[in-house]
Enzyme design. Sequence first.
Site, PDB file in Angstrom:
ATOM      1  CE  LYS A 127      -3.209   1.434   5.032  1.00  0.00           C
ATOM      2  NZ  LYS A 127      -3.226   0.868   3.691  1.00  0.00           N
ATOM      3  CB  SER A 166      -0.965   0.000   1.181  1.00  0.00           C
ATOM      4  OG  SER A 166      -0.259   0.160   2.363  1.00  0.00           O
TER       5      SER A 166
END
Length: 810
Positions: free
Chosen positions: A730, A687
Amino acid sequence: MVFGFNRNCNEDADTRIIPLLPLRDSVIFPFSTQCIYVGRKKSINAVTACFSSDRMIFVITQRNPSVEEPDEESLYGIGTLCQINQVVRLSDGSLKVIITGKRRAQLINLVRDEEYLKGEIEELTEISGFSEYGRAILEKVKTLFDNYCKINRGIPPDIAEMVVALDNEGRVADIIANHLNISIHEKQSILENLNAVDRLEEVLSLLNVDFEILQVERKIKSRVKKQMEKTQKEFYLNEQLKAIQKELGYREDVKSEIEELEERIKEKGMSKEANRKALHELKKLKMMSPMSAEATVVRNYIDWLISLPWNERTEDKLDISEAENILNEDHYGLENVKERILEYLAVRSLVGRMKSPILCLVGPPGVGKTSLAKSIARATGRRFVRVSLGGVRDEAEIRGHRRTYIGALPGKIIQYMRKAGTINPVFLLDEVDKMSADFRGDPAAALLEVLDPEQNHAFNDHYLDVDYNLSEVMFITTANTLHQIPPALLDRMEVIRIPGYTELEKLNIAKHFLVKKQLNAHGLTERNLRFTENVLLKIIRNYTKEAGVRNLEREIARICRKVAKEVLKHGRDYSVKITVSKLESYLGPIKYRFGVIEERDRIGVAMGLAWTEFGGEILATEVTVMPGKGELIITGKLGEVMRESARAALSYVRSRADIFGLESDFYQKVDIHIHIPEGAIPKDGPSAGITMATSIVSALLKVPVRRDIAMTGEITLRGTVLPVGGIKEKILAAHRAGVSTVIIPKENDKDLKEIPGRILRSMKIILVDDMDDVLKNALIYESEEASERRQGFLAKEEVFPEKIEADIIA
Ligand code: ADP
């Protein structure tokens, strides 16, 4: 055989009238001498009369022994003409008579007389004659009788010898019949049989049956005898042992201990199997020297069996609204989680039996997984036990060691069942994701058996070695991440995610729960110590950096400790209100700067968003470009996936070199170094792709990246942005760090639903599906030159040089 003969059949034959002696319960055979007792008046008269004349008397058996004065009907038709050898008068007036049978005779007429009975009789002649068949039967009967005598001790040895010596079938048949253990009716039938061979055959079949019966009886007798001998021997030895132990001086204590153990085993109500095992072990213990190491092992084992819960259980509380109140009392927020727990409890209480899946609470540390499990126990009225599986790598830790090992113990499951003391506790298996397998077996496999409702009613611990019922236990597991849980284990579980708290949630948890809890724990009251909201917020922002609230609680506890000391110094009424300015004097200098975002926009530095098992994290990605020979240096303890992702990012930049205004061979003249700080922490995953690509472009173009932007997304060689996991964590991390804009893959927009609206409103979320969109938003083109490049970049054409892609694949 002669049946139903005609009394007047032989009018011309020799008949004579002689005294008759009816017998109730025996048959006299010719050539046999027997002792009989005579008690009836008429019979005594008959014997006395004969004894004083020719001593011959006709003895015949009664059909019905109970008849006192027999008539013709109640007597059999054939009897034996006998000679009286001896008569002894007994003290009660009765006679003991010894007689010998002479010949068979038929009763023609019963002559009634006042004094005694007389019979008109006719002597009978036997039918005999030599035949091979007769000989063969005779031999067979002799052998069989010989064997019979060996096991029937009641037959005098001379009888056996006599039979062997005899050659006459009829006599052999009579002698044997006299000694067989057969009914009167059968004896009489043999007496009435005048054909010698025929009679012998009849005797053979009766002898066979009697012999077999005798054999079986003997077998049974010897078995019983052996058993008796064994028990007697055991008893004797035990008594001796007791005596020796008494001499040694410790018998009495042991006796009382063993008796006590026996009583406890009986009272415990274990399963049948366990009960049998416990008593068996106790028996062994009795025989052992109590001081021996072996006795200690056996005693410990019995102790384990006794101290485990077998029937003890707590009553389940089934009130869902009360359960809801308890969950709310103990935990702030977590609405979805509580709802799912309540549904789960509702189903369990409706279904009754526990076949529902095991709950697995997944989330970073300190988000309340353990305390939720405790609340579930409180809500259902069950006991609570917790086992940490972190670091468990040996199957024996779950299932125990066999008793043959020195110092063997049951596994953790059984150990904690004993601690629980009931068979239906809430059993928390903490950190299932931290187990690992090695050469000592796979603990996950053992755990599968524990958690499988089809199998766990008969869980077999190696130490206990008897089945133990775990089916009433409510198992709950916790984990930080799911990907390390073996799939088969995960399959048994119903996963409930607890992703981490927002700043506001933390503030509320602190205000309503943690402060109160810590005040109580430190013996303080709300008058002694007060926190302002700003103080709590400052602790959250500057003293902790976590998804959960464990460190927050710890910092609050630190303040409480210090205040407790003051209270002791200054008295119970001491009161303090913590303010932001005083905070440093309690907790020391701040540990984290709130908002790790850079103070200015920098070239080659982009903010990535990572997801670890501790929740979301902000990771700065730094890139420097130096003159060199086309080397790509990657540092910061990155995993393989992340390194590949870095290469893919570079290849993407190379493929776009002309659009970015770079020379097509630019990469051959420079070395590119990618570094992700906090190099000691291992990082992996795809990611960070777009973050690295952004940093590389920024470093190459010397264009700064906006400092208030953070991003996450996987990159393909063509610059497409692929979705990634952990969006909620996140975005919470970005929010914690004070980031105002977050770039995420377009396909992740579905994950935004999970994020509190307040947070979404406070930041800008940009959804992108290719790298160009990322760069458009993240880079700041200040200089004219850069701005021109940007223009060119915006008016780009889709060019993907096949050559570069091929390079990379090679
Ligand atoms: P975990 O098991 O997830 O690591 P714990 O259950 O040990 O975390 O929680 C740590 C502390 O935080 C506990 O004291 C717990 O009561 C508290 N806590 C966590 N979440 C909440 C919440 N939502 N409401 C109230 N207290 C909470």
